[in-house]
Every structure is written in structure tokens, then in C-alpha cells.
Design a protein around this motif. Structure first.
Motif, PDB file in Angstrom:
ATOM      1  N   ALA A 136       0.825  -1.202   0.000  1.00 48.59           N
ATOM      2  CA  ALA A 136       0.000   0.000   0.000  1.00 48.59           C
ATOM      3  C   ALA A 136       0.859   1.251   0.000  1.00 48.59           C
ATOM      4  CB  ALA A 136      -0.931  -0.019   1.216  1.00 48.59           C
ATOM      5  N   TYR A 137       1.939   1.208   0.752  1.00 45.29           N
ATOM      6  CA  TYR A 137       2.882   2.325   0.791  1.00 45.29           C
ATOM      7  C   TYR A 137       3.454   2.603  -0.596  1.00 45.29           C
ATOM      8  CZ  TYR A 137       7.616   4.288   1.171  1.00 45.29           C
ATOM      9  OH  TYR A 137       8.758   5.014   0.967  1.00 45.29           O
ATOM     10  N   GLU A 138       3.899   1.561  -1.293  1.00 45.14           N
ATOM     11  CA  GLU A 138       4.497   1.739  -2.616  1.00 45.14           C
ATOM     12  C   GLU A 138       3.483   2.325  -3.596  1.00 45.14           C
ATOM     13  OE1 GLU A 138       7.518   1.493  -3.431  1.00 45.14           O
ATOM     14  OE2 GLU A 138       8.465   0.286  -1.864  1.00 45.14           O
ATOM     15  N   CYS A 139       2.248   1.847  -3.528  1.00 48.05           N
ATOM     16  CA  CYS A 139       1.211   2.329  -4.443  1.00 48.05           C
ATOM     17  C   CYS A 139       0.898   3.799  -4.197  1.00 48.05           C
ATOM     18  CB  CYS A 139      -0.049   1.479  -4.269  1.00 48.05           C
ATOM     19  SG  CYS A 139      -1.382   1.915  -5.407  1.00 48.05           S
ATOM     20  N   LEU A 140       0.702   4.175  -2.937  1.00 46.27           N
ATOM     21  CA  LEU A 140       0.402   5.566  -2.612  1.00 46.27           C
ATOM     22  C   LEU A 140       1.587   6.484  -2.925  1.00 46.27           C
ATOM     23  CD1 LEU A 140      -1.614   5.553   0.743  1.00 46.27           C
ATOM     24  CD2 LEU A 140      -2.325   6.483  -1.463  1.00 46.27           C
ATOM     25  N   LYS A 141       2.770   5.991  -2.681  1.00 45.26           N
ATOM     26  CA  LYS A 141       3.964   6.803  -2.931  1.00 45.26           C
ATOM     27  C   LYS A 141       4.087   7.155  -4.406  1.00 45.26           C
ATOM     28  CE  LYS A 141       8.968   6.775  -1.983  1.00 45.26           C
ATOM     29  NZ  LYS A 141       9.556   6.610  -3.316  1.00 45.26           N
ATOM     30  N   GLU A 142       3.698   6.228  -5.270  1.00 37.66           N
ATOM     31  CA  GLU A 142       3.842   6.462  -6.708  1.00 37.66           C
ATOM     32  C   GLU A 142       2.638   7.176  -7.306  1.00 37.66           C
ATOM     33  OE1 GLU A 142       4.800   3.937 -10.808  1.00 37.66           O
ATOM     34  OE2 GLU A 142       5.553   3.273  -8.861  1.00 37.66           O
ATOM     35  N   HIS A 143       1.431   6.891  -6.818  1.00 37.92           N
ATOM     36  CA  HIS A 143       0.230   7.401  -7.480  1.00 37.92           C
ATOM     37  C   HIS A 143      -0.641   8.308  -6.613  1.00 37.92           C
ATOM     38  CE1 HIS A 143       0.640   5.061 -11.189  1.00 37.92           C
ATOM     39  NE2 HIS A 143       1.036   4.052 -10.449  1.00 37.92           N
ATOM     40  N   ALA A 289      -2.534   1.883 -11.370  1.00 37.64           N
ATOM     41  CA  ALA A 289      -2.033   2.202 -10.038  1.00 37.64           C
ATOM     42  C   ALA A 289      -1.943   0.958  -9.165  1.00 37.64           C
ATOM     43  CB  ALA A 289      -2.931   3.251  -9.390  1.00 37.64           C
ATOM     44  N   MET A 290      -2.956   0.106  -9.247  1.00 38.65           N
ATOM     45  CA  MET A 290      -2.984  -1.088  -8.397  1.00 38.65           C
ATOM     46  C   MET A 290      -1.887  -2.074  -8.762  1.00 38.65           C
ATOM     47  SD  MET A 290      -4.231  -2.583  -5.826  1.00 38.65           S
ATOM     48  CE  MET A 290      -5.901  -2.326  -5.269  1.00 38.65           C
ATOM     49  N   PHE A 291      -1.434  -2.046 -10.010  1.00 36.46           N
ATOM     50  CA  PHE A 291      -0.377  -2.982 -10.409  1.00 36.46           C
ATOM     51  C   PHE A 291       0.910  -2.754  -9.633  1.00 36.46           C
ATOM     52  CE2 PHE A 291      -2.498  -4.544 -14.383  1.00 36.46           C
ATOM     53  CZ  PHE A 291      -2.283  -5.893 -14.127  1.00 36.46           C
ATOM     54  N   VAL A 292       1.129  -1.520  -9.155  1.00 36.44           N
ATOM     55  CA  VAL A 292       2.288  -1.283  -8.289  1.00 36.44           C
ATOM     56  C   VAL A 292       2.165  -2.148  -7.040  1.00 36.44           C
ATOM     57  CG1 VAL A 292       3.517   0.432  -6.909  1.00 36.44           C
ATOM     58  CG2 VAL A 292       2.585   1.060  -9.151  1.00 36.44           C
ATOM     59  N   PHE A 293       0.973  -2.152  -6.448  1.00 41.22           N
ATOM     60  CA  PHE A 293       0.692  -2.968  -5.268  1.00 41.22           C
ATOM     61  C   PHE A 293       0.763  -4.443  -5.620  1.00 41.22           C
ATOM     62  CE2 PHE A 293      -2.172  -2.677  -1.239  1.00 41.22           C
ATOM     63  CZ  PHE A 293      -1.506  -3.755  -0.665  1.00 41.22           C
ATOM     64  N   MET A 294       0.149  -4.829  -6.731  1.00 43.09           N
ATOM     65  CA  MET A 294       0.082  -6.236  -7.104  1.00 43.09           C
ATOM     66  C   MET A 294       1.466  -6.815  -7.404  1.00 43.09           C
ATOM     67  SD  MET A 294      -3.372  -5.993  -9.431  1.00 43.09           S
ATOM     68  CE  MET A 294      -3.358  -7.680 -10.017  1.00 43.09           C
ATOM     69  N   GLU A 443      -2.709 -13.550  -5.593  1.00 45.05           N
ATOM     70  CA  GLU A 443      -1.945 -12.547  -6.352  1.00 45.05           C
ATOM     71  C   GLU A 443      -1.753 -12.984  -7.805  1.00 45.05           C
ATOM     72  OE1 GLU A 443      -2.123 -10.175  -4.660  1.00 45.05           O
ATOM     73  OE2 GLU A 443      -2.129 -11.011  -2.663  1.00 45.05           O
ATOM     74  N   GLY A 444      -2.773 -13.625  -8.349  1.00 41.13           N
ATOM     75  CA  GLY A 444      -2.701 -14.156  -9.698  1.00 41.13           C
ATOM     76  C   GLY A 444      -2.195 -15.580  -9.643  1.00 41.13           C
ATOM     77  N   THR A 445      -3.041 -16.540  -9.985  1.00 43.23           N
ATOM     78  CA  THR A 445      -2.635 -17.943  -9.931  1.00 43.23           C
ATOM     79  C   THR A 445      -1.372 -18.168 -10.750  1.00 43.23           C
ATOM     80  OG1 THR A 445      -3.896 -18.579 -11.897  1.00 43.23           O
ATOM     81  CG2 THR A 445      -5.064 -18.629  -9.777  1.00 43.23           C
TER      82      THR A 445
END
Length: 596
Positions: A136-143, A289-294, A443-445
Motif C-alpha cells: 500500500a505504501y508503494e502504491c500511494l507513494k507512486e500514485h 495504479a494497483m499494479f504497483v501494489f500487485m 496474487e494471480g494464480t
């Protein structure tokens, strides 16, 4: 139950001897002052925390599980989890690799990566709470907006608040384009979000004062499918102006999923009944944006499986040295005892070495990728950053799928070493098998990861990323091809590289005629490429071990023996995998669905 000792010696070997991390970090201005002493100190302190604080809670947490109070929609984590989290926060561990601008320590990703291996070995279920927060930190930091960063990032960095990602809904899993959650705009710039999410790890708990949910939903008039998805920040408690928690937001846990494993982590069904949220990034651009988290989560899942492989191997080894059963086939090895320890038996050694090899291969691989992330984020040369980013993109699905597949194999073999005792809960081994199984799914099979690797990362750019990585392997083979001592490692590495090139071209040609050929070949193809990566790192590790084989440090003899086992016993499965990948889609698609 059992024990865990952080494999610091092997971590130091990978970081200092294989990857020469100290020299690599000198090229990154942000981390130029990091030296071996700092790295070793973090490893040693991390080893103490994970072994002494987290590991003792692993078995008890699994047995107790989380408890959901339907009346209050609250979740209580197992005994000791909350207190351990406080120690984690007080020790500054949450801030290890975060930006100092938000209160972080600013250490490199490669160091945080080693610490997360220890966390996952000690207690995967517990580690999922802070692990998701980092995504979550990485996603918010970038987007995130500047306001969102100012309000939320310091709380995530300190560990005071935790984070989740809310993607899946009851009617859709991987196909997020089908999601139905809705977001309605408000005059104050916020959005009111309604919907239901399932399989939300750490969705509700009592370990932190607030939980920040990153939620996928649709805005009015959004395009259909994945192009119409937006991402929202939805806190459990709405923050006040001073940063403290305010009123309760109507995003609540309706139930905890009954799971096969990871019982100590609350996997929740989350209900949003007009919960207030704020958009992250642009409307209808939420997946970007979510792909950063994923992607952070996919790397994290690989680390979960590495952790489980290591701790299962450690405990199987202890048992194999202590448990006596029958005599060695070549005669008694302990004639004063009624039987020999089972480690004298060849197949017990095969099971142990499988776990050892898969742990050591994964440790080298994931540390390398973590170092590439540091280069991607911090190298002053733009071209170097781009090359590192391409390599991380190529290797991420392999980390997620190959390492989790191998952990399922290795934990099962470790349980088998215990015989009947392995199936009994009190020994703790069956928990590792149960916990490992989820990692192949979320997190994706692993099929999705395989399709991502072959379809998007390789065929999608006509093999450009794969060729670049392949050039590293080719150069290494050419540099060491005349070294007779290295021939047992270089020859199979070079041969496998050639086979991967030919296999990729063959599948690519077939795919022009029939897209199902990609789906039919993807899973065995990923394992072949995974073995190519491991072969490269095992050859490099063997080269170092050969140079120091005659030293008094027996570590190098063990490393060399493990590399030889890998090339003799594990890498040869590529022959079968290549035949499977080449067999095409006809044998899978010919049977009408009604005839199954």
C-alpha cells in the motif's frame, strides 16, 4: 514447535560473495554509504527478532486462528500477535526500506528482502499484516496526491496503520473487468463506495489503530471491462486534521473465510455500505495504479514460499539426524545404537537436498531481483534504470510462480521425512504444507503468471527482455566454457539456454496460428525458464565454492554439493517440461466439454 534459525551465513554469501552488494550500492547515491557491517547488523538483529518473537507464535497462531465478532464486525488475532506487532513497530522494522521523507530508514530493498525471508520463515500468517502495508505504501507513494502522501504515508511507514488491497468479488477473481463495486462522487471531492469484496487478507484485525483499504470500484459511466476500473483509498477510520483517527467508516468485515492454511491471518469478506474514499490516480486508470501494489505482492508471495521452504527444510534436517530407523544399506553407521539415523538413507537425503536446493536457489534469485529494483529506483543512469526495470518485469512472474511451485514440493518432501509424525499437527510440518498451498493461488494464480511471462513479457515484445537476460547467461557461459572444473555446471546451463531459445521461437510461431498454443504451453514453459534462471545462479555459486573448496570453511563444500545435486536431480525435469510445452493445445482442446 520445532525451531528456526535465520540462515545468515547463506544470506551473507549471496549478498557479499555472489552479488557483491556493497560494490553495487556504491553506484547508487542514495545507498552509497551502506557497507557490509550495516548489512550484517540488520541481518543479525532481524534473525533474533524473527526467531525469538515471531516463530514461537506460528504454531499457536495456526491452532487458535482469528475470531470474528459479528455484532461488532471486529476481528481478534491470535494470542501474542498484537504484542509482537508492537515490538515490530517499536523496533523500526516497518520503516526499514521506506523513504526518510515519510519517516523511513531509507535502506535498500535488497536488505528488506532478506528480512522478509526471515519473517516468512518464522510466521507467514503474521507477516501478511505488515507485508501488505508495504505494498500500500508503494502504491500511494507512486500514485497518491500530495495530500494523501502527507496524511497516510507516515502512518504506514511507522506501522501505526496497516494496509490492504480489496480486489476480488464473489463473482470474479482474476477477471477484475467483471467487478461491480460502485463509487459515487461527492461535492467535497470524496466518493461513496458500495460493494462486496472477498479474500481480503488482513482486512480486519486488532493489531493497529487504523487500516487503509485500497479498493477497486467503478465510477458512473465507466467503460466496461478492465478499462473502467478506478482505485480508491478507503480508511477504516477517517483521519482527523491532526492525523488521529476519527469516525468509523462503513467498510466492515462480514465474516472470516474458513481456510486450509494461514489461519493466523484474517482473510475477510468486506462489505462497503457507502464507505467514504478518495480516488488514487485518475478515474478509470485504477489497474495501472494497483499494479504497483500487485507486483509488490507477487514478489512478496515468492518470499513467503522461500521462507516456508527454508524453515521446513531446517526442521526436516534436525529430525533426520535424530530419528533412528533401520540400517544403512551399506552397513551400520551407528553400530552402538539399535538403528541408524534416517539421514543415512539415500532417499531421505534426496528429500532434504530438494528443500535445501530450492531454498538456496530462491535466495540467490530473489536477492538478485531485489538488487535490480534498487537499481531501477536509484541508479543515476536512465538507461541502467530502464534495463533494470525490464529485467524485474520479466522475472517477477517467475519469482511468484516458480518459487511457490517449488515450496509446495519442498514442504511436502520435508513433511515426508517425518513419516507418520509429519502428518500429525503437533510436529508443525503439516502447517507448512497447508500454508504453502495458498501461495500458488493468490496474487494471480501460477497459470496467470505463466501467461503473463510467455504472452506479455516475452511474446509481447518479440522476446526482447528475454534476449537481454539470455545475453548475460551466454556471456557467462562463454567466459567459463573452457574451465574444466566448471564443465559440469556450464554445459547444462548453456544447453538449456539454447533449448529455451528454440522453444520460445517454436511457441511463438504456433501462436500466430492459434492463440490457445500459448495457454497450453505457458505453465511448463515458465518452469523451464525458472530452471534456466536457477541454473545460472547455481553455476555462479558453484564457481565461488570451487575457488574456496579447500578452505577450512565447510560451507563451500556444502554449497558445491548442493549445486551438483541441483544439476543432477532437479534441473533434468526440463526435458519433460519441454516435451509438454511442445505437445500443443490439441490434446487439451479436442475433447468436447460435455464429454469430460
Amino acid at each position: 514447535m520445532g525451531q528456526y534459525v535465520a540462515p545468515i551465513r547463506d544470506m551473507q554469501f549471496v549478498l557479499h560473495e555472489l552479488l557483491k552488494v556493497e560494490d553495487e550500492l556504491k553506484a547508487l547515491p542514495k545507498h552509497a554509504e551502506i557497507d557490509a557491517d550495516i548489512i550484517n547488523q540488520v541481518l543479525e538483529e532481524g534473525g533474533k527478532f524473527t526467531a525469538e518473537v515471531l516463530f514461537p507464535l506460528n504454531h499457536s497462531g495456526d491452532r487458535e486462528g482469528c475470531k470474528h465478532d459479528a455484532a461488532t464486525s471486529t476481528v481478534t488475532t491470535p494470542k501474542g500477535f498484537k504484542e509482537a506487532y508492537k515490538q515490530y513497530v517499536d523496533g523500526g522494522w516497518a520503516a526499514l526500506a521506506c523513504d526518510p521523507e515519510y519517516g523511513g530508514q531509507g535502506l535498500p530493498v535488497v536488505m528488506n528482502n532478506s528480512f522478509y525471508e526471515m519473517l516468512n520463515s518464522a510466521n507467514q500468517a503474521w507477516t501478511m499484516y505488515p507485508g501488505l502495508s508495504h505494498g500500500a505504501y508503494e502504491c500511494l507513494k507512486e500514485h497518491g496526491t500530495e495530500h494523501q502522501k502527507k496524511v497516510y504515508l507516515p502512518k504506514l511507514v511507522s506501522g501505526e496503520w496497516t494496509g490492504t488491497m480489496c480486489l476480488t468479488e464473489p463473482h470474479c477473481g482474476t477477471d477484475l473487468g467483471m467487478l461491480r463495486s460502485k463509487a459515487l462522487p461527492q461535492d467535497d471531492g470524496s466518493w461513496l463506495i458500495t460493494g462486496n469484496k472477498i479474500f481480503i487478507s488482513a482486512g480486519e484485525h486488532d493489531m493497529a489503530e487504523n487500516i487503509l483499504h485500497l479498493v477497486l470500484a467503478r465510477v458512473p459511466d465507466a467503460p466496461e471491462g478492465s478499462k473502467g476500473i478506478s482505485l480508491f483509498l478507503v480508511p477504516k477510520y477517517l483521519p482527523k486534521e491532526d492525523g488521529s483517527v476519527g469516525e468509523r467508516n462503513p467498510i466492515t468485515c462480514g465474516a472470516i473465510e474458513e481456510k486450509m492454511g494461514i489461519h493466523g491471518n484474517s482473510t475477510c469478506q468486506m462489505n462497503l455500505d457507502g464507505a467514504r474514499g478518495w480516488i488514487i490516480g485518475q478515474p478509470n486508470k485504477g489497474l495501472q495504479a494497483m499494479f504497483v501494489f500487485m507486483n509488490a505482492a507477487r514478489l512478496g508471495v515468492g518470499m513467503q514460499s522461500l521462507g516456508l521452504t527454508e524453515v521446513a527444510y531446517q526442521n526436516a534436517l534436525i529430525y533426520a539426524k535424530d530419528r533412528i530407523q533401520m540400517r544403512s544399506l551399506t552397513g551400520p553407521k551407528n553400530p552402538d545404537m539399535p538403528a541408524d539415523p534416517i539421514i543415512v538413507h539415500p532417499d531421505v537425503r534426496r528429500m532434504l537436498l530438494t528443500g535445501k536446493a530450492y531454498a538456496e536457489g530462491a535466495r540467490a534469485f530473489t536477492s538478485y531481483v531485489a538488487l535490480q529494483i534498487d537499481r531501477e529506483l536509484n541508479h543515476p543512469d536512465e538507461e541502467v534504470r530502464k534495463e533494470a526495470a525490464d529485467e524485474v518485469a520479466l522475472l517477477t512472474p517467475i519469482i511468484k510462480a516458480f518459487i511457490t511451485d517449488n515450496a509446495w514440493i519442498a514442504t511436502s518432501e520435508a513433511m515426508q521425512v517425518f513419516g507418520g509424525h509429519g502428518y500429525i499437527a503437533e510436529w508443525g510440518m503439516e502447517q507448512y504444507v497447508r500454508d504453502a498451498r495458498i501461495n500458488l493461488i493468490y496474487e494471480g494464480t501460477n497459470t496467470v503468471q505463466s501467461l503473463d511471462l510467455l504472452g506479455r513479457k516475452i511474446l509481447g515484445d518479440n522476446g526482447a527482455k528475454l534476449r537481454k537476460f539470455g545475453e548475460k547467461i551466454k556471456s557467462y557461459v562463454e567466459e567459463n566454457g573452457l574451465d574444466e572444473k566448471m564443465s559440469e555446471f556450464i554445459t547444462p546451463l548453456g544447453e538449456l539456454g539454447d533449448k529455451v531459445t528454440k522453444l520460445t521461437m517454436e511457441i511463438g510461431m504456433k501462436a500466430f496460428q492459434n492463440a490457445d498454443e500459448v495457454g497450453a504451453a505457458a505453465v511448463p514453459y515458465l518452469r523451464v525458464v525458472g530452471h534456466l534462471v536457477y541454473s545460472y545462479f547455481f553455476a555462479r555459486m558453484a564457481q565461488i565454492a570451487l575457488e574456496k573448496e579447500d578452505s577450512s570453511d565447510t560451507f563451500y563444500k556444502a554449497k558445491l554439493a548442493t549445486a551438483r545435486f541441483y544439476f543432477a536431480r532437479l534441473q533434468p525435469e526440463t526435458a519433460t517440461l519441454i516435451r509438454q510445452a511442445r505437445s500443443g493445445s490439441a490434446n487439451l482442446m479436442a475433447l468436447d466439454a460435455d464429454l469430460f
